[in-house]
Write a protein that holds these residues in place. Structure first.
Motif, PDB file in Angstrom:
ATOM      1  N   MET A 112      44.170   8.078 -37.893  1.00 48.64           N
ATOM      2  CA  MET A 112      42.930   8.374 -38.637  1.00 48.64           C
ATOM      3  C   MET A 112      42.522   9.924 -38.340  1.00 48.64           C
ATOM      4  N   THR A 113      42.470  10.647 -39.147  1.00 47.05           N
ATOM      5  CA  THR A 113      41.981  12.085 -38.955  1.00 47.05           C
ATOM      6  C   THR A 113      40.617  12.215 -39.327  1.00 47.05           C
ATOM      7  N   ILE A 114      39.882  13.261 -38.567  1.00 52.83           N
ATOM      8  CA  ILE A 114      38.575  13.464 -38.737  1.00 52.83           C
ATOM      9  C   ILE A 114      38.258  14.798 -39.224  1.00 52.83           C
ATOM     10  N   LEU A 115      37.868  15.035 -40.409  1.00 55.06           N
ATOM     11  CA  LEU A 115      37.649  16.360 -40.716  1.00 55.06           C
ATOM     12  C   LEU A 115      36.146  16.982 -40.280  1.00 55.06           C
ATOM     13  N   THR A 116      36.429  18.158 -39.713  1.00 52.95           N
ATOM     14  CA  THR A 116      35.446  18.493 -39.309  1.00 52.95           C
ATOM     15  C   THR A 116      34.971  19.843 -39.936  1.00 52.95           C
ATOM     16  N   ILE A 117      33.743  20.189 -40.595  1.00 53.72           N
ATOM     17  CA  ILE A 117      33.566  21.482 -41.306  1.00 53.72           C
ATOM     18  C   ILE A 117      32.834  22.386 -40.249  1.00 53.72           C
ATOM     19  N   ARG A 118      33.496  23.533 -40.198  1.00 53.82           N
ATOM     20  CA  ARG A 118      32.996  24.628 -39.311  1.00 53.82           C
ATOM     21  C   ARG A 118      32.612  25.838 -39.863  1.00 53.82           C
ATOM     22  N   LYS A 119      31.363  26.274 -39.505  1.00 49.84           N
ATOM     23  CA  LYS A 119      30.871  27.583 -40.098  1.00 49.84           C
ATOM     24  C   LYS A 119      31.768  28.873 -40.021  1.00 49.84           C
ATOM     25  N   HIS A 120      32.490  28.985 -38.979  1.00 52.12           N
ATOM     26  CA  HIS A 120      33.270  30.081 -38.613  1.00 52.12           C
ATOM     27  C   HIS A 120      34.701  29.465 -37.947  1.00 52.12           C
ATOM     28  N   LYS A 121      35.839  30.119 -38.455  1.00 50.97           N
ATOM     29  CA  LYS A 121      37.097  29.978 -37.987  1.00 50.97           C
ATOM     30  C   LYS A 121      37.077  30.450 -36.479  1.00 50.97           C
ATOM     31  N   ARG A 122      37.904  29.052 -35.678  1.00 50.33           N
ATOM     32  CA  ARG A 122      38.091  29.278 -34.314  1.00 50.33           C
ATOM     33  C   ARG A 122      39.489  29.830 -33.960  1.00 50.33           C
ATOM     34  N   PHE A 123      39.477  30.605 -33.047  1.00 48.77           N
ATOM     35  CA  PHE A 123      40.675  31.346 -32.621  1.00 48.77           C
ATOM     36  C   PHE A 123      41.155  30.935 -31.298  1.00 48.77           C
ATOM     37  N   ALA A 124      42.603  30.431 -31.130  1.00 47.77           N
ATOM     38  CA  ALA A 124      43.040  30.142 -29.811  1.00 47.77           C
ATOM     39  C   ALA A 124      43.100  31.398 -28.949  1.00 47.77           C
ATOM     40  N   VAL A 125      42.637  31.061 -27.486  1.00 51.16           N
ATOM     41  CA  VAL A 125      42.905  32.388 -26.758  1.00 51.16           C
ATOM     42  C   VAL A 125      43.316  31.696 -25.379  1.00 51.16           C
ATOM     43  N   ARG A 126      43.530  32.603 -24.442  1.00 48.05           N
ATOM     44  CA  ARG A 126      43.590  32.022 -23.166  1.00 48.05           C
ATOM     45  C   ARG A 126      43.305  33.187 -22.326  1.00 48.05           C
ATOM     46  N   ARG A 127      42.439  32.935 -21.433  1.00 43.56           N
ATOM     47  CA  ARG A 127      41.810  33.961 -20.290  1.00 43.56           C
ATOM     48  C   ARG A 127      40.912  33.450 -19.512  1.00 43.56           C
ATOM     49  N   LYS A 128      41.088  33.820 -18.233  1.00 48.30           N
ATOM     50  CA  LYS A 128      40.135  33.261 -17.287  1.00 48.30           C
ATOM     51  C   LYS A 128      38.868  34.155 -17.531  1.00 48.30           C
ATOM     52  N   ALA A 129      37.721  33.011 -17.428  1.00 40.03           N
ATOM     53  CA  ALA A 129      36.436  33.515 -17.591  1.00 40.03           C
ATOM     54  C   ALA A 129      35.477  33.016 -16.457  1.00 40.03           C
ATOM     55  N   ASN A 130      34.290  33.322 -16.327  1.00 44.07           N
ATOM     56  CA  ASN A 130      33.276  32.633 -15.587  1.00 44.07           C
ATOM     57  C   ASN A 130      32.126  32.121 -16.271  1.00 44.07           C
ATOM     58  N   LEU A 131      31.462  31.076 -15.896  1.00 48.31           N
ATOM     59  CA  LEU A 131      30.230  30.797 -16.396  1.00 48.31           C
ATOM     60  C   LEU A 131      29.101  30.998 -15.485  1.00 48.31           C
ATOM     61  N   VAL A 132      28.320  31.595 -15.777  1.00 49.20           N
ATOM     62  CA  VAL A 132      27.127  31.978 -14.715  1.00 49.20           C
ATOM     63  C   VAL A 132      25.985  31.193 -15.299  1.00 49.20           C
ATOM     64  N   PHE A 133      25.070  30.486 -14.541  1.00 46.08           N
ATOM     65  CA  PHE A 133      23.938  29.633 -14.843  1.00 46.08           C
ATOM     66  C   PHE A 133      23.153  29.721 -13.733  1.00 46.08           C
ATOM     67  N   THR A 134      21.985  29.727 -13.868  1.00 45.43           N
ATOM     68  CA  THR A 134      20.840  29.554 -13.202  1.00 45.43           C
ATOM     69  C   THR A 134      21.090  28.334 -11.836  1.00 45.43           C
ATOM     70  N   GLY A 135      20.685  28.870 -10.451  1.00 47.21           N
ATOM     71  CA  GLY A 135      20.614  27.836  -9.526  1.00 47.21           C
ATOM     72  C   GLY A 135      22.201  27.497  -9.093  1.00 47.21           C
ATOM     73  N   ALA A 136      23.132  28.085  -9.411  1.00 46.60           N
ATOM     74  CA  ALA A 136      24.682  27.667  -9.032  1.00 46.60           C
ATOM     75  C   ALA A 136      25.440  28.974  -8.793  1.00 46.60           C
ATOM     76  N   LYS A 137      26.669  28.479  -8.160  1.00 51.22           N
ATOM     77  CA  LYS A 137      27.561  29.756  -8.199  1.00 51.22           C
ATOM     78  C   LYS A 137      28.282  29.916  -9.500  1.00 51.22           C
ATOM     79  N   PRO A 138      28.489  30.877 -10.010  1.00 53.22           N
ATOM     80  CA  PRO A 138      29.534  30.998 -11.019  1.00 53.22           C
ATOM     81  C   PRO A 138      30.680  29.950 -11.117  1.00 53.22           C
ATOM     82  N   LYS A 139      30.903  29.314 -12.224  1.00 55.03           N
ATOM     83  CA  LYS A 139      32.055  28.507 -12.379  1.00 55.03           C
ATOM     84  C   LYS A 139      33.183  28.950 -13.115  1.00 55.03           C
ATOM     85  N   GLN A 140      34.392  29.158 -12.515  1.00 52.40           N
ATOM     86  CA  GLN A 140      35.583  29.744 -13.046  1.00 52.40           C
ATOM     87  C   GLN A 140      36.282  28.869 -14.060  1.00 52.40           C
ATOM     88  N   GLY A 141      36.561  29.132 -15.356  1.00 53.23           N
ATOM     89  CA  GLY A 141      37.312  28.199 -16.118  1.00 53.23           C
ATOM     90  C   GLY A 141      38.301  29.169 -17.134  1.00 53.23           C
TER      91      GLY A 141
END
Length: 112
Positions: free
Chosen positions: A1-30
């Motif tokens: 079974m497939t689920i149809l998801t309606i999205r406001k904007h198109k999503r584009f596949a990418v591939r790049r290292k990035a960091n998530l920075v949030f209060t009270g913790a070391k940046p997390k690489q992803g």
């Protein structure tokens, strides 16, 4: 079974290292794996570190930080909505940096 998801904007596949920075913790690489005008999805080493509604900064080398809010987290991924949506030119620039093979024709190859 497939689920149809309606999205406001198109999503584009990418591939790049990035960091998530949030209060009270070391940046997390992803790995930034999808972007759209209003958000992104990153692969991380664990989703337990994130809570829905949490304010974060997405840090991609060569760009100003993107302020975002965690929308969901699970199965090694975290989805975020940008506090301020990107302009089309900003999205194109980000995609080009994350996908060296990106062309105007490539813009038509969205994720969903």
């Amino acid at each position: 079974m497939t689920i149809l998801t309606i999205r406001k904007h198109k999503r584009f596949a990418v591939r790049r290292k990035a960091n998530l920075v949030f209060t009270g913790a070391k940046p997390k690489q992803g790995l930034l794996v999808e972007v759209s005008l209003d958000g992104c999805r990153m692969g991380t080493t664990g989703s337990a570190d994130f809570a829905v509604g949490q304010q974060v900064k997405v840090r991609v080398a060569g760009f100003d930080d993107f302020r975002a809010e965690v929308r969901w987290a699970g199965e090694g991924f975290v989805g975020m909505r940008f506090v301020q949506a990107l302009h089309h030119a900003e999205l194109d620039e980000l995609i080009r940096a994350c996908r060296p093979d990106f062309t105007q024709d490539g813009a038509m190859r969205a994720c969903g």
